[in-house]
Write a protein that holds these residues in place. Structure first.
Motif, PDB file in Angstrom:
ATOM      1  N   ILE A   1       0.834  -1.203   0.000  1.00 61.14           N
ATOM      2  CA  ILE A   1       0.000   0.000   0.000  1.00 61.14           C
ATOM      3  C   ILE A   1       0.867   1.250   0.000  1.00 61.14           C
ATOM      4  CG2 ILE A   1      -1.540   1.377   1.449  1.00 61.14           C
ATOM      5  CD1 ILE A   1      -3.011  -0.677  -0.139  1.00 61.14           C
ATOM      6  N   LEU A   2       1.999   1.214   0.699  1.00 62.31           N
ATOM      7  CA  LEU A   2       2.924   2.352   0.652  1.00 62.31           C
ATOM      8  C   LEU A   2       3.367   2.603  -0.777  1.00 62.31           C
ATOM      9  CD1 LEU A   2       4.658   4.481   2.124  1.00 62.31           C
ATOM     10  CD2 LEU A   2       6.430   2.715   2.364  1.00 62.31           C
ATOM     11  N   PHE A   3       3.654   1.535  -1.525  1.00 55.90           N
ATOM     12  CA  PHE A   3       4.070   1.659  -2.921  1.00 55.90           C
ATOM     13  C   PHE A   3       2.927   2.159  -3.789  1.00 55.90           C
ATOM     14  CE2 PHE A   3       4.296   0.008  -7.213  1.00 55.90           C
ATOM     15  CZ  PHE A   3       5.593   0.267  -7.601  1.00 55.90           C
ATOM     16  N   ARG A   4       1.732   1.594  -3.595  1.00 51.15           N
ATOM     17  CA  ARG A   4       0.619   1.901  -4.501  1.00 51.15           C
ATOM     18  C   ARG A   4      -0.127   3.171  -4.122  1.00 51.15           C
ATOM     19  NH1 ARG A   4      -3.486  -2.297  -4.466  1.00 51.15           N
ATOM     20  NH2 ARG A   4      -2.719  -3.016  -2.450  1.00 51.15           N
ATOM     21  N   ALA A   5      -0.226   3.474  -2.820  1.00 52.45           N
ATOM     22  CA  ALA A   5      -1.042   4.606  -2.375  1.00 52.45           C
ATOM     23  C   ALA A   5      -0.268   5.627  -1.559  1.00 52.45           C
ATOM     24  CB  ALA A   5      -2.237   4.098  -1.568  1.00 52.45           C
ATOM     25  N   GLY A   6       1.027   5.428  -1.409  1.00 52.62           N
ATOM     26  CA  GLY A   6       1.849   6.402  -0.713  1.00 52.62           C
ATOM     27  C   GLY A   6       1.619   6.433   0.786  1.00 52.62           C
ATOM     28  N   ILE A   7       2.165   7.465   1.407  1.00 47.87           N
ATOM     29  CA  ILE A   7       2.062   7.603   2.860  1.00 47.87           C
ATOM     30  C   ILE A   7       0.603   7.758   3.284  1.00 47.87           C
ATOM     31  CG2 ILE A   7       2.634   9.103   4.804  1.00 47.87           C
ATOM     32  CD1 ILE A   7       5.295   9.705   3.420  1.00 47.87           C
ATOM     33  N   LEU A   8      -0.191   8.464   2.501  1.00 44.37           N
ATOM     34  CA  LEU A   8      -1.602   8.651   2.844  1.00 44.37           C
ATOM     35  C   LEU A   8      -2.331   7.310   2.901  1.00 44.37           C
ATOM     36  CD1 LEU A   8      -2.645  11.803   0.767  1.00 44.37           C
ATOM     37  CD2 LEU A   8      -2.190  11.649   3.219  1.00 44.37           C
ATOM     38  N   GLY A   9      -2.110   6.479   1.905  1.00 45.12           N
ATOM     39  CA  GLY A   9      -2.761   5.171   1.881  1.00 45.12           C
ATOM     40  C   GLY A   9      -2.282   4.270   2.996  1.00 45.12           C
ATOM     41  N   ALA A  10      -0.965   4.306   3.279  1.00 45.73           N
ATOM     42  CA  ALA A  10      -0.417   3.459   4.344  1.00 45.73           C
ATOM     43  C   ALA A  10      -0.980   3.854   5.706  1.00 45.73           C
ATOM     44  CB  ALA A  10       1.111   3.557   4.342  1.00 45.73           C
ATOM     45  N   ILE A  11      -1.079   5.169   5.952  1.00 46.47           N
ATOM     46  CA  ILE A  11      -1.652   5.636   7.213  1.00 46.47           C
ATOM     47  C   ILE A  11      -3.107   5.193   7.334  1.00 46.47           C
ATOM     48  CG2 ILE A  11      -2.385   7.698   8.488  1.00 46.47           C
ATOM     49  CD1 ILE A  11       0.133   9.090   7.458  1.00 46.47           C
ATOM     50  N   ALA A  12      -3.840   5.287   6.233  1.00 42.50           N
ATOM     51  CA  ALA A  12      -5.251   4.892   6.256  1.00 42.50           C
ATOM     52  C   ALA A  12      -5.402   3.398   6.536  1.00 42.50           C
ATOM     53  CB  ALA A  12      -5.909   5.247   4.929  1.00 42.50           C
ATOM     54  N   LEU A  13      -4.548   2.569   5.930  1.00 45.67           N
ATOM     55  CA  LEU A  13      -4.610   1.123   6.179  1.00 45.67           C
ATOM     56  C   LEU A  13      -4.309   0.810   7.638  1.00 45.67           C
ATOM     57  CD1 LEU A  13      -4.797  -1.837   5.298  1.00 45.67           C
ATOM     58  CD2 LEU A  13      -2.378  -1.705   4.629  1.00 45.67           C
ATOM     59  N   PHE A  14      -3.244   1.417   8.175  1.00 49.62           N
ATOM     60  CA  PHE A  14      -2.914   1.205   9.586  1.00 49.62           C
ATOM     61  C   PHE A  14      -4.065   1.654  10.486  1.00 49.62           C
ATOM     62  CE2 PHE A  14       1.673   0.937   8.441  1.00 49.62           C
ATOM     63  CZ  PHE A  14       1.975  -0.207   9.158  1.00 49.62           C
ATOM     64  N   TRP A  15      -4.654   2.780  10.163  1.00 54.28           N
ATOM     65  CA  TRP A  15      -5.773   3.311  10.936  1.00 54.28           C
ATOM     66  C   TRP A  15      -6.927   2.299  10.955  1.00 54.28           C
ATOM     67  CZ3 TRP A  15      -8.768   8.378   9.276  1.00 54.28           C
ATOM     68  CH2 TRP A  15      -9.754   8.657  10.231  1.00 54.28           C
ATOM     69  N   LEU A  16      -7.241   1.742   9.799  1.00 53.86           N
ATOM     70  CA  LEU A  16      -8.337   0.781   9.701  1.00 53.86           C
ATOM     71  C   LEU A  16      -8.075  -0.443  10.565  1.00 53.86           C
ATOM     72  CD1 LEU A  16     -10.996   0.014   8.044  1.00 53.86           C
ATOM     73  CD2 LEU A  16      -9.424  -1.349   6.635  1.00 53.86           C
ATOM     74  N   LEU A  17      -6.874  -1.030  10.465  1.00 56.23           N
ATOM     75  CA  LEU A  17      -6.582  -2.282  11.159  1.00 56.23           C
ATOM     76  C   LEU A  17      -6.294  -2.067  12.639  1.00 56.23           C
ATOM     77  CD1 LEU A  17      -4.379  -4.132   8.494  1.00 56.23           C
ATOM     78  CD2 LEU A  17      -6.864  -4.159   8.806  1.00 56.23           C
ATOM     79  N   ILE A  18      -5.567  -1.012  12.977  1.00 51.08           N
ATOM     80  CA  ILE A  18      -5.271  -0.743  14.383  1.00 51.08           C
ATOM     81  C   ILE A  18      -6.541  -0.357  15.123  1.00 51.08           C
ATOM     82  CG2 ILE A  18      -4.051   0.775  15.980  1.00 51.08           C
ATOM     83  CD1 ILE A  18      -2.272  -1.300  14.690  1.00 51.08           C
ATOM     84  N   ASN A  19      -7.407   0.408  14.484  1.00 51.95           N
ATOM     85  CA  ASN A  19      -8.671   0.782  15.107  1.00 51.95           C
ATOM     86  C   ASN A  19      -9.526  -0.455  15.380  1.00 51.95           C
ATOM     87  OD1 ASN A  19     -10.663   2.583  16.095  1.00 51.95           O
ATOM     88  ND2 ASN A  19     -11.732   2.535  14.140  1.00 51.95           N
ATOM     89  N   ALA A  20      -9.481  -1.431  14.456  1.00 51.09           N
ATOM     90  CA  ALA A  20     -10.219  -2.681  14.681  1.00 51.09           C
ATOM     91  C   ALA A  20      -9.696  -3.394  15.923  1.00 51.09           C
ATOM     92  CB  ALA A  20     -10.094  -3.584  13.457  1.00 51.09           C
ATOM     93  N   LEU A  21      -8.369  -3.428  16.071  1.00 58.38           N
ATOM     94  CA  LEU A  21      -7.782  -4.084  17.243  1.00 58.38           C
ATOM     95  C   LEU A  21      -8.127  -3.333  18.524  1.00 58.38           C
ATOM     96  CD1 LEU A  21      -5.938  -6.233  18.490  1.00 58.38           C
ATOM     97  CD2 LEU A  21      -3.991  -4.729  18.013  1.00 58.38           C
ATOM     98  N   VAL A  22      -8.009  -2.015  18.500  1.00 53.68           N
ATOM     99  CA  VAL A  22      -8.298  -1.205  19.695  1.00 53.68           C
ATOM    100  C   VAL A  22      -9.757  -1.381  20.117  1.00 53.68           C
ATOM    101  CG1 VAL A  22      -8.491   1.156  20.573  1.00 53.68           C
ATOM    102  CG2 VAL A  22      -6.472   0.472  19.254  1.00 53.68           C
ATOM    103  N   ARG A  23     -10.672  -1.358  19.157  1.00 54.33           N
ATOM    104  CA  ARG A  23     -12.090  -1.533  19.475  1.00 54.33           C
ATOM    105  C   ARG A  23     -12.348  -2.890  20.121  1.00 54.33           C
ATOM    106  NH1 ARG A  23     -15.711   1.548  15.777  1.00 54.33           N
ATOM    107  NH2 ARG A  23     -17.055  -0.299  15.733  1.00 54.33           N
TER     108      ARG A  23
END
Length: 427
Positions: free
Chosen positions: A351-373
């Motif tokens: 995702i860092l390669f395909r969507a850059g830093i913005l995409g990588a942050i968004a992916l981490f946000w999605l998965l980390i938020n799932a774990l935190v919840r």
């Protein structure tokens, strides 16, 4: 199936006055399509699943709009779209790669829609039953293929034209139910209904977790849950995927620890401290043996570490060539000398390669938020699934067309309001 859908169509946390007709239509259509996935695969159209769900998701979201929790998925989608011109300028226009990107976009659109509708309609039971049905069906056809071996089952029905379909769609029309592969030596492996053995393995892992959570169901769902544990285990074993097996082991242990904590906080903290200290002691005392074991495992899979390292090195090299990597390249080029496309075998680097830093942050946000919840809700099953996905994505891809994204949606569906969920299907 109609009873299952009707049971699931109950108000979610954001629908005090009932779900909207738009949401009900979307969930009904999604449910029918998902329960029919084994039939789609039998025909040879399994690769069209996310295309169809994506169309439904688009029709739902243009009338509703995404909730806040779904914004990371929209963020990845947007970053991929805006990154496409950069990739076309860098690697040229390849319609096959652009079509593959289109498939990825539909996956992210579907994730956003499903997370959004799960706030209107409680999807927990429905999603678990969908996973159970598909995972059990996958185990059943693999078992049939093992019994029939060395003869090959005539499924999927369209396997004869798989080579003429776009690669992402054609992969799901191939028969790789039980075949000999080479991993340092000749061995049997299965891709099940998921196009790739590793993808089949991780869906089998999710099936195992979900099936255990449904063992308290009544009637045929309990019987199917028992079958699901066996079917999921078979898929994990025949995937021969170390990343899947290790991720499942870690997920189960952490999930059990959280279940203990849900009943007794003191026991949870005690076990967590003991486990952490024990892990440190084991690493310090047996570090040489651990390194030798890792080398031995890689020796049995000759080329595995080397080929991944080549892909990672080339991917990182191209990322560094981006002047400002806020966005990425959008598409994944195929280069000579690599066994797979650049930006594969790691969702995060990919995702860092395909969507850059913005995409990588968004992916981490999605998965980390799932774990935190899931941790906040002390839901051991949701934690196990979230941990499984987080670890697995380190070494594998998240959005190429397999059904693992349904597991992430399930975590969100179980944790609205961060309240503990009952173990069984009925509430």
């Amino acid at each position: 199936m109609n009873a299952t859908v009707a049971t699931a169509l109950r108000p979610g946390p954001a629908a005090a006055l009932g779900a909207s007709p738009n949401a009900v239509r979307f969930v009904r259509s999604f449910s029918i399509l998902s329960f029919a996935y084994p039939l789609l695969w039998l025909v040879g159209l399994g690769g069209f699943y996310w295309v169809l769900v994506g169309v439904l998701a688009f029709l739902y979201l243009i009338r509703r709009g995404p909730v806040a929790a779904a914004l990371p998925a929209i963020g990845v989608l947007g970053a991929l779209v805006f990154s496409l011109p950069i990739g076309v300028l860098a690697f040229g226009l390849d319609f096959g790669r652009v079509a593959s990107l289109g498939g990825n976009l539909l996956v992210w659109l579907s994730i956003a829609a499903l997370i959004t509708v799960s706030q209107e309609i409680d999807l927990d039971v429905l999603l678990r039953r969908i996973v159970l049905v598909i995972g059990t069906a996958q185990g059943a056809v693999v078992t049939a293929a093992i019994v029939a071996y060395p003869s090959s089952l005539p499924i999927p029905l369209l396997q004869g034209i798989a080579g003429r379909l776009p690669s992402g769609l054609g992969a799901f029309a191939q028969n790789r139910l039980y075949s000999i592969d080479w991993l340092g030596e000749a061995t049997f492996r299965s891709a099940g209904m998921m196009a790739q053995p590793t993808w089949a393995g991780v869906f089998g892992a999710v099936t195992c977790i979900v099936a255990v959570s449904l063992l308290t169901e009544r009637g045929w769902w309990r019987v199917l849950a028992v079958a699901g544990v066996a079917a999921g285990t078979l898929s994990v074993v025949l995937s021969l995927s170390r990343s899947t097996q290790l991720a499942l082991g870690a997920a189960v242990l952490i999930g059990i620890l959280v279940m203990v904590g849900a009943r007794n906080r003191m026991a949870f903290y005690t076990l967590a401290i003991v486990a952490a200290i024990g892990a440190v002691i084991v690493v310090l005392l047996f570090n040489e043996q651990i390194l030798e074991m890792v080398k031995e495992i890689n020796g049995q899979r000759e080329g595995s570490l080397e080929t991944r390292s080549d892909i990672y090195a080339r991917t990182w090299e191209l990322v560094r060539q981006l002047p400002v990597p806020i966005l990425g390249y959008g598409i994944k080029p195929q280069e000579e000398g690599l066994v797979a496309s650049v930006a594969t075998h790691s969702a995060y680097l990919g995702i860092l390669f395909r969507a850059g830093i913005l995409g990588a942050i968004a992916l981490f946000w999605l998965l980390i938020n799932a774990l935190v919840r899931s941790l906040r809700s002390w839901d051991g099953y949701a934690v196990a699934i979230a941990v499984l996905v987080l670890i697995w994505c380190t070494l594998e891809d998240f959005d190429p067309g397999h059904l693992l994204p349904l597991a992430v949606v399930l975590v969100y569906a179980r944790t609205w309001g961060s309240r503990p969920r009952p173990v069984g299907g009925s509430r």
